[in-house]
Write a protein that holds these residues in place. Structure first.
Motif, PDB file in Angstrom:
ATOM      1  N   GLU A 332       0.823  -1.201   0.000  1.00 31.40           N
ATOM      2  CA  GLU A 332       0.000   0.000   0.000  1.00 31.40           C
ATOM      3  C   GLU A 332       0.855   1.249   0.000  1.00 31.40           C
ATOM      4  N   LEU A 333       2.059   1.159   0.600  1.00 32.30           N
ATOM      5  CA  LEU A 333       2.935   2.317   0.687  1.00 32.30           C
ATOM      6  C   LEU A 333       3.728   2.484  -0.607  1.00 32.30           C
ATOM      7  N   GLY A 334       4.626   3.499  -0.610  1.00 29.70           N
ATOM      8  CA  GLY A 334       5.205   3.957  -1.870  1.00 29.70           C
ATOM      9  C   GLY A 334       6.372   3.192  -2.424  1.00 29.70           C
ATOM     10  N   ILE A 335       6.441   1.871  -2.277  1.00 30.45           N
ATOM     11  CA  ILE A 335       7.493   1.112  -2.939  1.00 30.45           C
ATOM     12  C   ILE A 335       7.344   1.299  -4.446  1.00 30.45           C
ATOM     13  N   ASP A 336       8.459   1.554  -5.124  1.00 30.28           N
ATOM     14  CA  ASP A 336       8.399   1.819  -6.558  1.00 30.28           C
ATOM     15  C   ASP A 336       8.242   0.512  -7.328  1.00 30.28           C
ATOM     16  N   ILE A 337       7.010   0.200  -7.678  1.00 27.99           N
ATOM     17  CA  ILE A 337       6.756  -0.997  -8.487  1.00 27.99           C
ATOM     18  C   ILE A 337       6.271  -0.595  -9.872  1.00 27.99           C
ATOM     19  N   GLY A 338       6.410   0.694 -10.173  1.00 31.53           N
ATOM     20  CA  GLY A 338       5.943   1.162 -11.468  1.00 31.53           C
ATOM     21  C   GLY A 338       4.437   1.334 -11.477  1.00 31.53           C
ATOM     22  N   ALA A 339       3.922   1.725 -12.614  1.00 28.11           N
ATOM     23  CA  ALA A 339       2.485   1.937 -12.756  1.00 28.11           C
ATOM     24  C   ALA A 339       1.771   0.604 -12.917  1.00 28.11           C
ATOM     25  N   VAL A 340       0.580   0.511 -12.345  1.00 29.70           N
ATOM     26  CA  VAL A 340      -0.262  -0.658 -12.557  1.00 29.70           C
ATOM     27  C   VAL A 340      -1.528  -0.216 -13.269  1.00 29.70           C
ATOM     28  N   LYS A 341      -2.103  -1.140 -14.009  1.00 29.04           N
ATOM     29  CA  LYS A 341      -3.295  -0.790 -14.772  1.00 29.04           C
ATOM     30  C   LYS A 341      -4.490  -0.561 -13.873  1.00 29.04           C
ATOM     31  N   SER A 342      -4.666  -1.464 -12.906  1.00 28.65           N
ATOM     32  CA  SER A 342      -5.838  -1.326 -12.037  1.00 28.65           C
ATOM     33  C   SER A 342      -5.528  -1.797 -10.635  1.00 28.65           C
ATOM     34  N   VAL A 343      -6.358  -1.334  -9.707  1.00 31.31           N
ATOM     35  CA  VAL A 343      -6.306  -1.763  -8.313  1.00 31.31           C
ATOM     36  C   VAL A 343      -7.605  -2.489  -8.017  1.00 31.31           C
ATOM     37  N   VAL A 344      -7.487  -3.635  -7.361  1.00 26.63           N
ATOM     38  CA  VAL A 344      -8.649  -4.465  -7.064  1.00 26.63           C
ATOM     39  C   VAL A 344      -8.817  -4.560  -5.550  1.00 26.63           C
ATOM     40  N   GLN A 345     -10.026  -4.312  -5.083  1.00 28.14           N
ATOM     41  CA  GLN A 345     -10.357  -4.462  -3.664  1.00 28.14           C
ATOM     42  C   GLN A 345     -11.394  -5.567  -3.534  1.00 28.14           C
ATOM     43  N   ILE A 346     -11.033  -6.644  -2.812  1.00 33.45           N
ATOM     44  CA  ILE A 346     -11.971  -7.744  -2.568  1.00 33.45           C
ATOM     45  C   ILE A 346     -12.504  -7.590  -1.155  1.00 33.45           C
ATOM     46  N   GLY A 347     -13.795  -7.391  -1.031  1.00 31.55           N
ATOM     47  CA  GLY A 347     -14.394  -7.165   0.275  1.00 31.55           C
ATOM     48  C   GLY A 347     -14.358  -5.696   0.649  1.00 31.55           C
ATOM     49  N   THR A 348     -14.808  -5.399   1.858  1.00 33.11           N
ATOM     50  CA  THR A 348     -14.910  -4.023   2.320  1.00 33.11           C
ATOM     51  C   THR A 348     -13.537  -3.405   2.516  1.00 33.11           C
ATOM     52  N   PRO A 349     -13.262  -2.221   1.966  1.00 30.08           N
ATOM     53  CA  PRO A 349     -11.971  -1.563   2.190  1.00 30.08           C
ATOM     54  C   PRO A 349     -11.775  -1.249   3.668  1.00 30.08           C
ATOM     55  N   PRO A 350     -10.541  -1.339   4.178  1.00 25.75           N
ATOM     56  CA  PRO A 350     -10.303  -1.060   5.597  1.00 25.75           C
ATOM     57  C   PRO A 350     -10.691   0.358   6.001  1.00 25.75           C
ATOM     58  N   SER A 351     -10.499   1.317   5.094  1.00 18.28           N
ATOM     59  CA  SER A 351     -10.838   2.710   5.372  1.00 18.28           C
ATOM     60  C   SER A 351     -10.845   3.468   4.057  1.00 18.28           C
ATOM     61  N   VAL A 352     -11.376   4.676   4.092  1.00 23.30           N
ATOM     62  CA  VAL A 352     -11.352   5.524   2.895  1.00 23.30           C
ATOM     63  C   VAL A 352      -9.912   5.917   2.573  1.00 23.30           C
ATOM     64  N   ALA A 353      -9.138   6.278   3.610  1.00 22.45           N
ATOM     65  CA  ALA A 353      -7.751   6.687   3.394  1.00 22.45           C
ATOM     66  C   ALA A 353      -6.929   5.558   2.790  1.00 22.45           C
ATOM     67  N   SER A 354      -7.153   4.340   3.279  1.00 20.30           N
ATOM     68  CA  SER A 354      -6.426   3.187   2.750  1.00 20.30           C
ATOM     69  C   SER A 354      -6.771   2.950   1.288  1.00 20.30           C
TER      70      SER A 354
END
Length: 734
Positions: A332-354
């Protein structure tokens, strides 16, 4: 670039480097931050979206200032992750080599030779974790002033990851101890992509003076969101499939859909637990094998070895083959893994900020939209459907979080809390650093005005010292000097001492001598509470804290509980938005047909049960106080009830109350009594509370101090009592 006043303020060698690298212009965050940071006469927070250039916004002016000094200088960069330090070393090393400024990464994987070279000539840029900085202060003693003599800036990356945590309190203490050793304040720069309230973040970074703020809102490219709903049918025997991995069908259907839409691209998938990471990684790679296609899906969570995690990170960084990581918040934090096409959330997100932080990984390439795919699972409705199923809570909470995200609201940082666990660690560390401390000096360093634990009373500090002395953690010599005791010496000399946080521990669930599995617990539990595990409802019989074991027995009758285990603490604003969605009964554009049906069904149940006008809900052997408050306020109300002999627990809709022989009117009378009086003392309020030990060194606290530190971080007493008093102006049962 020539028209940029900020660019012209930079050192000429840095200007030449940026021209050579093909920079056409500085970014907005850099234009705003450079003139504030360059004079090195104030603290600055730089908040902007992921990949907006925050690192350069800090280091370009900081390095310029360093190069303008007659003597060599030092910039200390503190990161929550070793992987982030490795990434930043790659970004800074080429620039700094051009400037003849050495860059020193320092964490557990760095060689002793490199560390010795830095100690011999501490100049340039030091990239370090809080734990390694702790070890340095603890072991280098009185040489700390010399080691950090040249420091010109302290840069804290991913500031939001520290705020409100034990690690954050440790960081505050470390910075304060360095400044105390130097006898001067060092300008602090905080970098973050997610800050709900800049003033609170500023209070965290520097509690005793004003902080300059750079808050660059994302202009935001296109954002595409789709939440798909999947229904889990009832098993043939009529039992619920959801939460029983051996029976569930929906996860396979989700995996099949993800395989179809994610294959051939880079993505991040966030389930809500390590178990789910393993499950979906297995399902997706099984589909790769069935299709005889190369592996594309890689796991990433804290329990995996660093080799496996690095393998996943390497797969994401290379561009020859597509790769998708199934991960927990470790990515979730800023490790440089380059750009990703999409982010997938399975189930309820832990928080809005997350969720906002996660979404920042997508849409980073010019012209590309950020894509969020969500998946929710609900049990089929039938005559056995419980309240949670009828209300479609997972779908409604997910919709609430996303709607708040779209309004650019997210949870404000939590800056309060006594954090006595970390106080114990910092006291032991400071004693090691100074070779012993007088009690008065220790209090001034850690608890007095302007110190990291400001607000600590001398009485509480004296109680802490007595308790640590009785446990042989501390001792005093004939002059009154505080020293490590027999056990304290062993603690400080163990490699695990430098981390302020406990490793993730789950409670083992045992029924009749048989282990059912493990359950993360994020809120107070007590015997008599009902919990859901493995698709069944269990009654808590006993909690064995030393062995992290919860003894349970099958629960007979009654409504299933809404206890949510370790899913994360929910803010009041999220729960209130859920209620608003139920009342409005509208269609949401980001829900697919099934998810929208779930929302509609939840709204129908809400209306049928008349929950808009009801506060106390009869559930047979239980009652639910429908507060629509956050977990902190709900837990406070539950504690107030338990102090009056009523078993109550925080739940997803409010407060779950075990009725026993009580009628709803009698419960209402108890609530009225509570609302008319001040909250009882903590020792009375939490006298029967179990599993209050949450942080690493909580077990070394006296019972009173343990209750005090728990309440300060977990109970929103004013909010809970305020809600009761407002609500009880009229009768609450219908």
């Amino acid at each position: 670039m020539a028209e940029s006043q900020a660019f012209l303020k930079l050192d000429r060698r840095i200007q030449h480097y940026l021209w050579a690298e093909g920079w056409g212009a500085l970014r907005e965050v850099q234009e705003k931050a450079i003139p504030l940071i360059l004079p090195a006469d104030q603290d600055v927070i730089v908040a902007a979206s992921t990949a907006s250039g925050k690192t350069e916004a800090a280091f370009l002016p900081a390095l310029t200032h360093l190069l303008q000094q007659p003597d060599e200088g030092l910039i200390v960069y503190i990161s929550p992750l070793k992987a982030l330090i490795n990434d930043q070393f790659g970004r800074l090393d080429r620039l700094c080599e051009n400037l003849e400024v050495p860059v020193w990464p320092w964490h557990g994987d760095i060689t002793a030779t490199s560390k010795r070279q830095f100690i011999q000539k501490p100049r340039g840029v030091l990239l370090i974790t809080p734990e390694s900085l702790e070890a340095t202060l603890c072991n280098r003693g009185t040489s700390i002033a010399g080691l950090f003599k040249l420091v010109t800036f302290i840069v804290v990356d991913e500031l939001h990851a520290f705020i409100g945590t034990e690690r954050g309190k440790q960081l505050q203490s470390l910075m304060h101890r360095i400044e105390t050793a130097l006898g001067r304040k060092v300008p602090r720069i905080g970098l973050s992509a997610t800050l709900g309230d800049m003033s609170l973040a500023a209070k965290f970074l520097r509690p005793d003076r004003e902080v300059a703020l750079v808050d660059v809102k994302s202009t935001g490219g296109q954002l595409l969101i789709l939440v798909k709903g999947f229904e889990e049918p009832s098993a043939e025997d009529g039992t619920r499939r959801k939460n029983d991995p051996e029976k569930e069908r929906a996860p396979l259907a989700i995996a099949e859909h993800m395989f179809k839409v994610l294959s051939g691209s880079n993505n991040l998938v966030f389930p809500n637990s390590r178990r789910e990471v393993e499950r979906y990684t297995h399902l997706l790679n099984s589909l790769c094998e069935q299709g005889q296609s190369p592996r594309e899906f890689w796991p990433h969570h804290g329990s995996l070895s660093k080799e496996i995690r690095y393998e996943t990170e390497a797969a994401l960084k290379q561009r020859e083959r597509p790769a998708t990581a199934i991960c927990t918040s470790t990515l979730e934090l800023g490790i440089d893994i380059g750009a990703v096409k999409s982010v997938v959330q399975i189930g309820t997100p832990p928080s809005v900020a997350s969720l906002r932080q996660r979404l920042g990984r997508s849409g980073r390439r010019e012209g590309e939209a950020a894509i969020l795919r969500g998946y929710v699972i609900e049990d089929a409705l039938d005559d056995k459907a419980d309240l949670e199923t009828q209300l479609r809570l997972d779908t409604v909470q997910t919709a609430a979080v996303i709607s708040l995200l779209l309004e650019h609201w997210f949870e404000p940082p939590v800056v309060g809390g006594a954090h006595y666990s970390t106080l114990v660690q910092q006291l032991l560390s400071a004693i090691a650093q100074h070779g012993g401390l007088q009690a008065r000096r220790a209090y001034q360093l850690l608890g007095a005005a302007g110190a990291p634990f400001e607000g600590l009373t001398k009485r509480s500090f004296a109680e802490l010292l007595r308790n640590l002395g009785q446990g042989e953690i501390l001792t005093q010599d004939h002059s009154g000097l505080l020293l490590h005791g027999r056990i304290g010496d062993k603690i400080v000399n163990h490699y695990s001492f430098y981390a302020s946080f406990a490793t993730d521990e789950e409670f083992r669930l045992v029924a009749g001598g048989k282990t059912l599995g493990t359950l993360p617990v994020s809120q107070m539990m007590s015997p008599g509470q009902r919990i859901l595990f493995g698709g069944r409802t269990w009654l808590v019989e006993d909690i064995d804290e030393p062995h992290k074991t919860i003894h349970v027995s099958p629960a007979k009758g009654g409504a299933p509980p809404l206890f949510n285990g370790g899913a994360g603490r929910v803010h009041t604003r999220v729960r209130q938005r859920m209620r608003e969605l139920y009342v409005a009964g509208e269609s949401l554009s980001f829900l697919d047909a099934t998810a929208q049906r779930f929302l509609d069904e939840g709204c129908i149940a809400f209306e049928t049960l008349a929950l808009q006008d009801r506060v106390l809900l009869d559930q047979g052997s239980q009652a639910i106080l429908l507060t629509w408050l956050g977990d902190g306020a709900n837990e406070a109300i539950a504690c107030l009830l338990m102090s009056r002999g009523v078993q109550a627990f925080s739940g997803r809709l409010g407060v779950e109350i075990v009725r026993g022989e009580l009628s709803l009117e009698e419960i209402e009378d108890r609530l009225a009594d509570i609302s008319s009086e001040a909250a009882p003392p903590l020792d009375e309020l939490l006298a029967n509370a179990n599993n209050l030990i949450r942080q690493k060194w909580d077990g070394l606290l006296s019972p009173h101090l343990l209750r005090e530190t728990y309440a300060s971080s977990n109970l929103e007493m004013d909010e809970g009592l305020g809600w009761l008093r407002t609500t009880l102006e009229h009768r609450i049962s219908q």
